[in-house]
Each structure stands twice: as structure tokens, then as C-alpha cells.
Design an enzyme around this catalytic site. Structure first.
Site, mmCIF file in Angstrom:
data_model
loop_
_atom_site.group_PDB
_atom_site.id
_atom_site.type_symbol
_atom_site.label_atom_id
_atom_site.label_comp_id
_atom_site.label_asym_id
_atom_site.label_seq_id
_atom_site.Cartn_x
_atom_site.Cartn_y
_atom_site.Cartn_z
ATOM 1 N N LEU A 1 -22.888 16.256 40.292
ATOM 2 C CA LEU A 1 -24.091 17.408 39.802
ATOM 3 C C LEU A 1 -23.492 17.993 38.406
ATOM 4 O O LEU A 1 -24.127 19.049 38.314
ATOM 5 C CB LEU A 1 -23.615 18.310 40.843
ATOM 6 C CG LEU A 1 -24.264 18.158 42.409
ATOM 7 C CD1 LEU A 1 -23.558 19.254 43.550
ATOM 8 C CD2 LEU A 1 -25.959 18.152 42.220
ATOM 9 N N SER B 1 -20.781 18.751 36.674
ATOM 10 C CA SER B 1 -19.892 19.958 36.679
ATOM 11 C C SER B 1 -19.103 19.839 35.447
ATOM 12 O O SER B 1 -19.062 20.925 34.782
ATOM 13 C CB SER B 1 -18.729 19.814 37.920
ATOM 14 O OG SER B 1 -17.845 18.629 37.664
ATOM 15 N N ASP C 1 -26.636 14.039 31.283
ATOM 16 C CA ASP C 1 -26.036 15.144 31.839
ATOM 17 C C ASP C 1 -26.118 16.331 30.871
ATOM 18 O O ASP C 1 -26.757 17.398 31.248
ATOM 19 C CB ASP C 1 -24.787 15.041 32.420
ATOM 20 C CG ASP C 1 -24.565 14.194 33.717
ATOM 21 O OD1 ASP C 1 -25.479 13.445 33.966
ATOM 22 O OD2 ASP C 1 -23.351 14.091 34.463
HETATM 23 O O1 PMV Z 1 -22.338 10.584 37.919
HETATM 24 P P1 PMV Z 1 -23.154 11.305 37.071
HETATM 25 O O2 PMV Z 1 -24.025 12.236 37.859
HETATM 26 O O3 PMV Z 1 -22.422 12.053 35.694
HETATM 27 O O4 PMV Z 1 -24.289 10.433 36.306
HETATM 28 C C1 PMV Z 1 -23.814 9.271 35.660
HETATM 29 C C2 PMV Z 1 -25.064 8.899 35.235
HETATM 30 C C3 PMV Z 1 -24.857 7.337 34.831
HETATM 31 O O5 PMV Z 1 -26.120 6.793 34.279
HETATM 32 C C4 PMV Z 1 -24.340 6.387 35.821
HETATM 33 C C5 PMV Z 1 -24.130 7.159 33.537
HETATM 34 C C6 PMV Z 1 -24.585 7.920 32.172
HETATM 35 O O6 PMV Z 1 -24.053 8.211 31.380
HETATM 36 O O7 PMV Z 1 -25.939 8.081 32.279
#
Ligand code: PMV
Length: 306
Positions: free
Chosen positions: A99, A101, A145
């Protein structure tokens, strides 16, 4: 006080690291909050009760994400030194669950510091600084993110490209189910990289298929064709299984959501733990949420996109 929302990836995780598009949206039910106050005590003190941290900045390792964020932000703002402050970090975003964080805490902290120092800071710089901290946390993050959290809007994300937000023509409901297992994003991203290096041709094809799904999902969302999203989610989940980033716990929740009437479901984020998401409507969202809890989900969030 500065706040930043959580986020969820709708489509395209992992392949986004290899330049394919991904879609992510903010989740405003959970958020990180940072408050900074002057203090009579010497030093920069950080309190993050959620991770049981109460420390003076200088006592943390230089690469500690909170220390690194404070240091890089003060340098970027051109502030020589800030003395005698207490930084309070509160977050309702479950840690290591997909999510966002870590990125939300970074964004809220960067903004709180800028506000405390009376330095305006724009989204672009906030996003850049948060990305630097993401690198410490995740190794080779795509940047999705920090971007969706900084801009707090639905984002169609392409690595190293200018930010593209997108329009949600028809709001829709997503149920987020958390496995209760921490998602080892750094590890799963590293494993995907090794597998890609061993057989780039096969992996490029998988990434291309996911990229196609993300593009189709964007146009379905922009034209209000919500029913199209269900099969796209299922197809994306199958490809994520092929990428070895699902796990039994995620698959059980995905199946439970589908059996309860979800139009589609998939893991979300790094995988091997963390979250899955299911496409619901206003009527069946509580049924799907209940089914996820019965199937072992630790936290369940029902969120509206758009
Ligand atoms: O685990 P999360 O929600 O932080 O997502 C990682 C997403 C990935 O594509 C697996 C890695 C990235 O940096 O985009």
C-alpha cells in the site's frame, strides 16, 4: 501537519520496472501523517511508534530511510541546519503490504520539513526526493509508488517519462485483501531480474503482454467500460503467476474473491505476500470483503476509484 495517502497498483507491477506501463491509484482510507515541532531538546528527534522508533537522527545509520529523507530534503531546500525539532511520524498504512507505506511516509516527511522551514516545495521535487528514498528501500524501484502518492491522482506510469494522470469516466469499487504476509518487494524484483537475465526473450514477451493489458485497462477506465476490467485483471494475475511472484496465500484470496462474485481479481504490488485486489460493484463489495476475511485476509479495505 502533512499527510500522504496509500496507493494500490491496478495493473502492470513488475513489468513497469522494464519500461511497460502500469496503472496505480491513491487509497485515501489510509495515510501517513508527519508533524514537526520545535523542541527544547537538542537535536533532530524522530518518533515513529508504528515501527517502534524513537531516535536522534544522527544515531541512525546514514542509509536509514528516515535519516536519508531528512538529510536529502534539507540539502534540496538549501537549509544548512535545523536544530531542536521533534518529528512525529504516524501511519495507518500497513507496512510492507503493497500500500506504499514507505513512499507515503517519505512524501509526508518531505512536505512537513518544507513547511517547517517555510520553503515551498513543488510536487516534482517532492517526487524526486521520495524516489531517492525508494531506491534505498527497494533497490531498483520503477518510481510508481512515490509518483502516485505525491500526485494523489490515478497515474498511468511509464518509467522515466513525464507523469500522466488519467481520467476515471465511471467510478468503480475495488476490494483490497491483505494476506498478512509482508511483501518482500526487493526480493521479488531481484528474482524477476535474474529470471529475465537468464531468458530475456521469454520475459520480454511476458512484459509485453502485461503492457498490452495495462494499456487496454487505461482505455476501459477512461471510457467507463468497467466490465472489461475484470478479465484484464484475471489475465494480469495469470501472467504474474507465470512471473513467479504470486504465492498460495494470494491465490487463495484471488479465488475466494472470484467465487464471491468479483468480476476479476489479481495480486497487487511486489507479490509473494502483501495485497490482492478484486473488482466489485456497490452491491457485492461487502460479500467479497466477507469472503476474503473468511479465506484468511488480515485487513480488508473497500475503496472507490474515481
Ligand atoms: O510492493 P509495492 O506495492 O511497493 O509495488 C512494487 C511494484 C513493482 O512493480 C513490483 C516494483 C516497482 O518498483 O515498480
Amino acid at each position: 501537519m502533512s499527510a500522504a495517502p496509500g496507493k494500490i497498483i491496478l495493473f502492470g507491477e513488475h513489468s513497469v520496472v522494464y519500461g511497460r506501463p502500469a496503472l496505480a491509484v491513491p487509497v485515501t482510507q489510509v495515510q501517513a501523517n508527519v508533524e514537526i515541532k520545535g523542541s527544547s531538546r537538542a537535536g533532530i528527534w524522530i518518533h515513529a511508534p508504528g515501527i517502534d522508533l524513537h531516535a536522534e537522527l544522527g544515531s541512525l545509520p546514514q542509509a536509514h530511510p528516515l535519516r536519508a529523507t531528512v538529510t536529502s530534503t534539507l540539502i534540496a531546500l538549501g537549509v544548512d541546519s535545523v536544530k531542536n525539532i521533534e518529528i512525529d511520524v504516524q501511519s495507518s498504512i500497513p507496512v510492507a503490504s503493497g500500500l506504499g507505506s514507505g513512499a507515503a511516509v517519505s512524501v509526508a516527511l518531505i512536505r512537513a520539513l518544507a513547511e517547517y522551514c517555510s520553503h515551498p516545495i513543488n510536487n516534482e521535487l517532492t517526487n524526486q526526493l521520495a524516489y531517492e528514498t525508494e531506491k534505498l528501500l527497494h533497490g531498483t524501484p520503477s518510481g510508481i509508488d512515490n509518483t502516485v502518492i505525491t500526485y494523489a491522482s490515478p497515474v498511468y506510469y511509464l518509467k522515466d517519462q513525464p507523469i500522466q494522470t488519467f481520467h476515471v469516466a465511471q467510478p468503480f469499487t475495488i476490494v483490497i485483501g491483505n494476506t498478512g504476509l509482508p511483501a518482500p518487494t526487493k526480493e521479488s524484483v531481484g528474482d524477476v531480474r535474474s529470471l529475465w537475465q537468464a531468458d530475456p526473450q521469454r520475459w520480454e514477451q511476458i512484459f509485453n503482454k502485461v503492457g498490452e493489458i495495462a494499456r487496454s485497462a487505461r482505455s476501459a477506465i477512461e471510457t467507463g467500460d468497467i466490465p472489461a476490467l475484470g478479465p484484464l485483471m484475471n489475465a494480469n494475475h495469470t501472467l504474474l503467476q507465470e512471473m513467479t511472484v504470486s504465492c498460495n496465500e494470494l491465490d487463495v484470496l484471488v479465488q475466494a474473491a472470484l467465487a464471491a462474485g468479483a468480476a476479476g481479481a489479481k495480486l497487487s504490488g511486489g507479490g509473494r505476500g502483501g495485497n490482492m485486489i478484486a473488482l466489485a460493484d456497490n452491491k457485492n463489495a461487502p460479500v467479497i470483503a466477507g469472503a476474503l476475511r473468511l479465506a484468511g485476509a488480515r485487513h480488508v479495505i473497500v475503496t472507490q476509484v474515481g
